[in-house]
Design an enzyme around this catalytic site. Sequence first.
Site, PDB file in Angstrom:
ATOM      1  N   CYS A  99       0.838  -1.191   0.000  1.00 13.66           N
ATOM      2  CA  CYS A  99       0.000   0.000   0.000  1.00 13.66           C
ATOM      3  C   CYS A  99       0.875   1.243   0.000  1.00 13.66           C
ATOM      4  CB  CYS A  99      -0.995  -0.002   1.155  1.00 13.66           C
ATOM      5  SG  CYS A  99      -0.441   0.812   2.654  1.00 13.66           S
ATOM      6  N   GLU A 100       0.446   2.209  -0.798  1.00 17.75           N
ATOM      7  CA  GLU A 100       1.290   3.398  -0.946  1.00 17.75           C
ATOM      8  C   GLU A 100       1.160   4.357   0.240  1.00 17.75           C
ATOM      9  OE1 GLU A 100      -0.085   4.777  -4.729  1.00 17.75           O
ATOM     10  OE2 GLU A 100      -1.443   6.244  -3.843  1.00 17.75           O
ATOM     11  N   HIS A 101       0.230   4.095   1.139  1.00 11.46           N
ATOM     12  CA  HIS A 101       0.089   4.975   2.297  1.00 11.46           C
ATOM     13  C   HIS A 101       0.952   4.525   3.471  1.00 11.46           C
ATOM     14  CE1 HIS A 101      -4.072   5.729   0.386  1.00 11.46           C
ATOM     15  NE2 HIS A 101      -3.198   6.604  -0.046  1.00 11.46           N
ATOM     16  N   HIS A 102       1.145   3.207   3.609  1.00 14.77           N
ATOM     17  CA  HIS A 102       1.923   2.688   4.754  1.00 14.77           C
ATOM     18  C   HIS A 102       3.056   1.766   4.340  1.00 14.77           C
ATOM     19  CE1 HIS A 102      -2.240   3.520   6.137  1.00 14.77           C
ATOM     20  NE2 HIS A 102      -1.614   4.058   7.167  1.00 14.77           N
ATOM     21  N   GLN A 140      -5.521  -0.367  -4.080  1.00 15.60           N
ATOM     22  CA  GLN A 140      -6.136  -1.473  -4.819  1.00 15.60           C
ATOM     23  C   GLN A 140      -6.978  -0.991  -6.012  1.00 15.60           C
ATOM     24  OE1 GLN A 140      -7.779  -4.590  -2.323  1.00 15.60           O
ATOM     25  NE2 GLN A 140      -9.233  -5.149  -3.917  1.00 15.60           N
ATOM     26  N   HIS A 168      -5.547  -5.977   3.380  1.00 16.96           N
ATOM     27  CA  HIS A 168      -4.549  -4.905   3.536  1.00 16.96           C
ATOM     28  C   HIS A 168      -3.968  -4.984   4.942  1.00 16.96           C
ATOM     29  CE1 HIS A 168      -5.736  -2.373  -0.094  1.00 16.96           C
ATOM     30  NE2 HIS A 168      -6.504  -3.448  -0.130  1.00 16.96           N
ATOM     31  N   CYS A 170      -2.106  -3.003   6.440  1.00 17.50           N
ATOM     32  CA  CYS A 170      -2.126  -1.726   7.171  1.00 17.50           C
ATOM     33  C   CYS A 170      -3.436  -1.603   7.949  1.00 17.50           C
ATOM     34  CB  CYS A 170      -1.932  -0.542   6.233  1.00 17.50           C
ATOM     35  SG  CYS A 170      -3.202  -0.353   4.990  1.00 17.50           S
TER      36      CYS A 170
HETATM   37 ZN   LIG Z   1      -2.148   1.458   3.949  1.00 16.26          ZN
END
Ligand SMILES: [Zn+2]
Length: 207
Positions: A99-102, A140, A168, A170
């Site tokens: 995931c590009e956020h975490h 996703q 996910h 995260c």
């Molecule tokens: Zn994430």
Amino acid sequence: MAPTALKTPAQIYSSNENDESHVSRAEAELSVRQLIRWAGDNPDREGLLETPARVVKAFEEWFSGYNQDPAEILSKTFEEVEGYNDLVLLRGVRLESYCEHHMAPIIGTAHVAYQPDSRVVGISKLARLVEVYSKRLQIQEKLTTQIANTLDAVLKPKGVAVMISAEHQCMSTRGVHKHDVDTITSRFTGCFETDTGLQNRFFQLVG
Ligand SMILES: [Zn+2]
């Protein structure tokens, strides 16, 4: 699909030192070392000494998708199909993304189908397409769209259907700590978008 502007690890490591976007392997390892300290451990203890080097090496594998051109993978097609005109479905492709956020793993399954027009592509290439976009920082929704749109643009079939179901980490290991929750995304183009009967058949086949 326009190729991503992001540099691949290989490009970054080999680009010239004057390029300000250049990150050396040593700098990348130093960043991991700092994260270990930030987490509260001692990067100089025996068990962690080689960790920054190993993490950077793992990144080369986990993010190898920046290194490959998805359109190139689909460039070889076949027209000798003896009049085959039904959908082609690759069901249950193991998906490992981040995931590009975490930067936490996204683990799941992808189903990729298309309705050929005159050309088909090697089945394994569909799995490679999933892999190339997965081995990048992703959400996703974007991953699903990229796979479908590339297949649609390069192969020019009558339609494409992509469905991804994934957990996910995260969300399961931090934050809301929700386990066994799958996120499901789908994208349809062409005849899969307009023909709900075909859509239903796709959903039936993937279970
Ligand atoms: Zn994430």
